[in-house]
Scaffold this active site. Structure first.
Site, PDB file in Angstrom:
ATOM      1  N   LYS A 205     -11.853  -2.246  -2.199  1.00  8.37           N
ATOM      2  CA  LYS A 205     -11.205  -1.854  -1.334  1.00  8.37           C
ATOM      3  C   LYS A 205     -10.418  -0.306  -1.729  1.00  8.37           C
ATOM      4  O   LYS A 205      -9.619  -0.184  -2.631  1.00  8.37           O
ATOM      5  CB  LYS A 205      -9.975  -2.551  -0.770  1.00  8.37           C
ATOM      6  CG  LYS A 205      -9.072  -1.931   0.442  1.00  8.37           C
ATOM      7  CD  LYS A 205      -7.807  -2.502   0.743  1.00  8.37           C
ATOM      8  CE  LYS A 205      -6.536  -1.998  -0.107  1.00  8.37           C
ATOM      9  NZ  LYS A 205      -6.468  -0.497   0.614  1.00  8.37           N
TER      10      LYS A 205
ATOM     11  N   GLY B  98      -3.048   2.380  -9.299  1.00 10.43           N
ATOM     12  CA  GLY B  98      -2.090   2.909  -8.247  1.00 10.43           C
ATOM     13  C   GLY B  98      -0.665   3.136  -8.871  1.00 10.43           C
ATOM     14  O   GLY B  98      -0.613   3.298 -10.050  1.00 10.43           O
ATOM     15  N   SER B  99       0.266   3.099  -8.144  1.00  6.92           N
ATOM     16  CA  SER B  99       1.773   3.218  -8.689  1.00  6.92           C
ATOM     17  C   SER B  99       2.279   1.838  -9.401  1.00  6.92           C
ATOM     18  O   SER B  99       1.923   1.108  -8.903  1.00  6.92           O
ATOM     19  CB  SER B  99       2.618   3.772  -7.390  1.00  6.92           C
ATOM     20  OG  SER B  99       2.886   2.590  -6.536  1.00  6.92           O
TER      21      SER B  99
ATOM     22  N   GLY C 229       1.927  -1.496  -7.987  1.00  9.16           N
ATOM     23  CA  GLY C 229       1.311  -2.663  -9.050  1.00  9.16           C
ATOM     24  C   GLY C 229       2.202  -4.079  -9.126  1.00  9.16           C
ATOM     25  O   GLY C 229       1.899  -5.115  -9.521  1.00  9.16           O
TER      26      GLY C 229
ATOM     27  N   GLU D 182      -3.869  -0.592 -13.866  1.00  7.48           N
ATOM     28  CA  GLU D 182      -3.847   0.787 -14.381  1.00  7.48           C
ATOM     29  C   GLU D 182      -2.813   1.549 -13.527  1.00  7.48           C
ATOM     30  O   GLU D 182      -3.114   1.883 -12.256  1.00  7.48           O
ATOM     31  CB  GLU D 182      -5.230   1.219 -14.505  1.00  7.48           C
ATOM     32  CG  GLU D 182      -5.412   2.517 -15.287  1.00  7.48           C
ATOM     33  CD  GLU D 182      -5.043   3.833 -14.562  1.00  7.48           C
ATOM     34  OE1 GLU D 182      -4.216   4.286 -14.860  1.00  7.48           O
ATOM     35  OE2 GLU D 182      -6.078   4.116 -14.020  1.00  7.48           O
TER      36      GLU D 182
ATOM     37  N   CYS E 141      -2.771   9.998 -13.420  1.00  8.29           N
ATOM     38  CA  CYS E 141      -1.893   9.177 -14.005  1.00  8.29           C
ATOM     39  C   CYS E 141      -1.566   9.456 -15.639  1.00  8.29           C
ATOM     40  O   CYS E 141      -0.466   9.415 -16.247  1.00  8.29           O
ATOM     41  CB  CYS E 141      -2.181   7.752 -13.948  1.00  8.29           C
ATOM     42  SG  CYS E 141      -3.745   7.295 -14.221  1.00  8.29           S
TER      43      CYS E 141
ATOM     44  N   GLU F 282       7.654   9.915 -12.534  1.00  9.98           N
ATOM     45  CA  GLU F 282       5.877  10.691 -12.328  1.00  9.98           C
ATOM     46  C   GLU F 282       6.001  11.363 -10.977  1.00  9.98           C
ATOM     47  O   GLU F 282       6.327  10.650  -9.848  1.00  9.98           O
ATOM     48  CB  GLU F 282       5.089   9.321 -12.320  1.00  9.98           C
ATOM     49  CG  GLU F 282       3.697  10.116 -12.163  1.00  9.98           C
ATOM     50  CD  GLU F 282       2.822   8.814 -12.139  1.00  9.98           C
ATOM     51  OE1 GLU F 282       1.518   8.950 -12.633  1.00  9.98           O
ATOM     52  OE2 GLU F 282       3.001   7.773 -11.383  1.00  9.98           O
TER      53      GLU F 282
END
Length: 491
Positions: A186, A238-239, A243, A260, A294, A393
């Site tokens: 996805k 993703g964030s 996550g 990740e 990231c 971030e």
């Protein structure tokens, strides 16, 4: 709309198919804000069809039972088809992700294909798929001996982020397929087109139906992938906020989870460091893909003796950035992915100002651009490590500089973060640099501009809230394999 030669339908069980409903997701060019394509917003029923196809392909199909050499041959055919269509991948990446051409032609496309070739040509032939267990005399049993087998984990849900659409999808897909798993991929709702192309590559290579399924959707589709009991493993990029939700949703059915996530990676510049090299590194950390990475180095910790000179040099370099439409080859930095992301970055910039940090350059929108989700490359000085801008971030073109006096202080500042994805050290004293690198709590550290980069021969992953598990090469392959012992007693 962009002109393309591939289907934007879902890819399930080796076939292109419409979604259950007529609901679609608009894909927008972030530089022009124009809709360039529409893809299905996959329903829960659509996702279940894809999971069922993957489950059948894994439980009944040939892919997990093929030899590693046979699977490698299919992967090489996929690589050949990808290479043939690189110009199309590059064009789509520029349009949907906003990459400048130099990035689109390298990290976004050619690098993941190189990883695919490496997996098929280097990793798979040398990997210990089976190895003997040394005979052992056990009381009451006699001589016990056997085999250790590495077996595919099962059905894997692969959920990628928007910033590097093809790269991130491939970093998950490569080891999953090499291991013999079946997958449902996805992509992010904002950048689904490159991942849909992978269905074409699978068809051309002769991948068995159901081994790869691609569904485009948003929150509901993702939730189904992370909760359905037929899924054995979830890999998410993703964030950290999302996550944690993925981790919690997967827990009910005890799925393995590979995450990740975010980063606020730090560079330590000692007094004896190569200032030119360190400045260039900080420059690329701020401007590469408009800071939407990231592992980018966006937090620079500089010795007080060279602090002011570092800021002056970086300021001058940032002044040379050409911000604009990445379709223009003279552009060196493109847009953020969406209005929502630009709003987030601008809010953090204002928070930095209010906290007392000094904006050296940038801080606003480029005056010459009246559309597109652009933000000027921005540099903060006079930053305290406790400020939000030193902790959060941005995922935008913003860097912060923090001063230090001693190596111990530099390490404390570097480690004062919920993240730990990458890092760097600049020093003429390579022994001291190595000792600093060993003390930084992060997944990778580059010394004096060197480092693993994006080679498949080194692992990628983070400490703390930057993730769980490792990706790339044999390290990524290992995440998609179970270990089984088959033992017997010698008589």
């Amino acid at each position: 709309m962009i002109t393309h030669s591939f289907s934007t339908q879902l890819y399930i069980d080796g076939q292109r198919t419409d979604g259950e409903s007529n609901t679609v997701l608009a894909v927008r060019n972030p530089a022009t804000e124009q809709t360039i394509a529409e893809v299905p917003d996959a329903s829960v029923a659509d996702v279940r069809r894809a999971i069922t196809a993957a489950r059948h392909a894994f439980d009944e199909g040939p892919w997990p039972r093929m030899t590693p050499d046979e699977r490698a041959a299919v992967l090489l055919r996929m690589a050949e088809e990808m290479e043939r269509r690189i110009p199309e991948l590059v064009a789509v990446n520029i349009a949907e992700a906003g990459s400048v051409r130099a990035l689109a032609e390298t990290l976004q496309t050619r690098v993941p294909i190189a990883h695919l070739r490496d997996m098929a040509q280097r990793v798979m032939p040398a990997f210990a798929w089976e190895r003997p267990v040394d005979p052992t005399i056990m009381p009451g049993v006699g001589i016990s001996q056997g085999i250790l087998r590495r077996e595919p984990y099962g059905v894997c849900a692969l959920i990628a982020a928007y910033n590097f659409p093809f790269f991130l999808s491939m970093m998950k897909l490569i080891p999953a397929l090499a291991a013999g798993c079946a997958v449902v991929l996805k992509p992010a709702p904002a950048t689904p087109l490159e991942s849909l192309l992978i269905g074409d590559f699978a068809d051309a290579a002769g991948l068995p139906p159901g081994v790869l399924n691609v569904v485009t959707g948003d929150i509901e589709a993702g939730r189904e992938l992370t909760t359905d009991p037929m899924v054995d493993l979830v890999s998410f990029t993703g964030s950290d906020a999302v996550g944690r939700k993925v981790y919690a949703q997967a827990a009910a059915s005890m799925k393995k989870v590979v995450l990740e996530l975010g980063g606020k990676s730090a560079t330590i510049v000692r007094a004896d460091g190569d200032l030119d090299g360190a400045v260039r590194s900080a420059f690329f950390g701020i401007t590469t893909h408009a800071g939407q990475g990231c592992s980018l180095l966006t937090r620079t910790i500089v010795h007080e003796s060279v602090h002011d000179e570092f800021i002056d040099r970086l300021h001058k370099l940032l002044g040379q950035v050409r911000v604009g439409d990445p379709a223009d080859e003279s552009t060196t930095m493109g847009p953020l992915i969406s209005q929502a992301q630009r709003d987030k970055v601008e809010k953090l910039i204002r928070a930095g100002e209010q906290a007392g940090a000094r904006i050296v350059c940038g801080g606003g929108r480029p005056a010459h651009l009246d559309r597109g989700y652009f933000v000027e490359p921005t540099l903060f000085a006079d930053v305290d490590r406790s400020m939000t801008i030193a902790q959060a971030e941005f995922f935008g073109p913003v860097g912060v500089v923090i001063g230090f006096r001693t190596d111990d202080e530099a390490v404390r500042i570097a480690n004062d973060s919920p993240y730990g994805l990458s890092g760097a050290v600049w020093s003429a004293d390579t022994v001291a640099a190595y000792e600093l690198a060993a003390r930084i709590r992060t997944g990778s550290v580059a010394i004096n501009g060197g480092g693993a980069g994006v080679t498949p021969r080194a692992p990628f992953g983070g400490y703390k809230q930057s993730g769980i598990g490792r990706e790339w090469g044999e390290f990524g392959l290992d995440e998609y394999l179970q270990t089984k012992s088959v033992a017997w007693a010698a008589r």
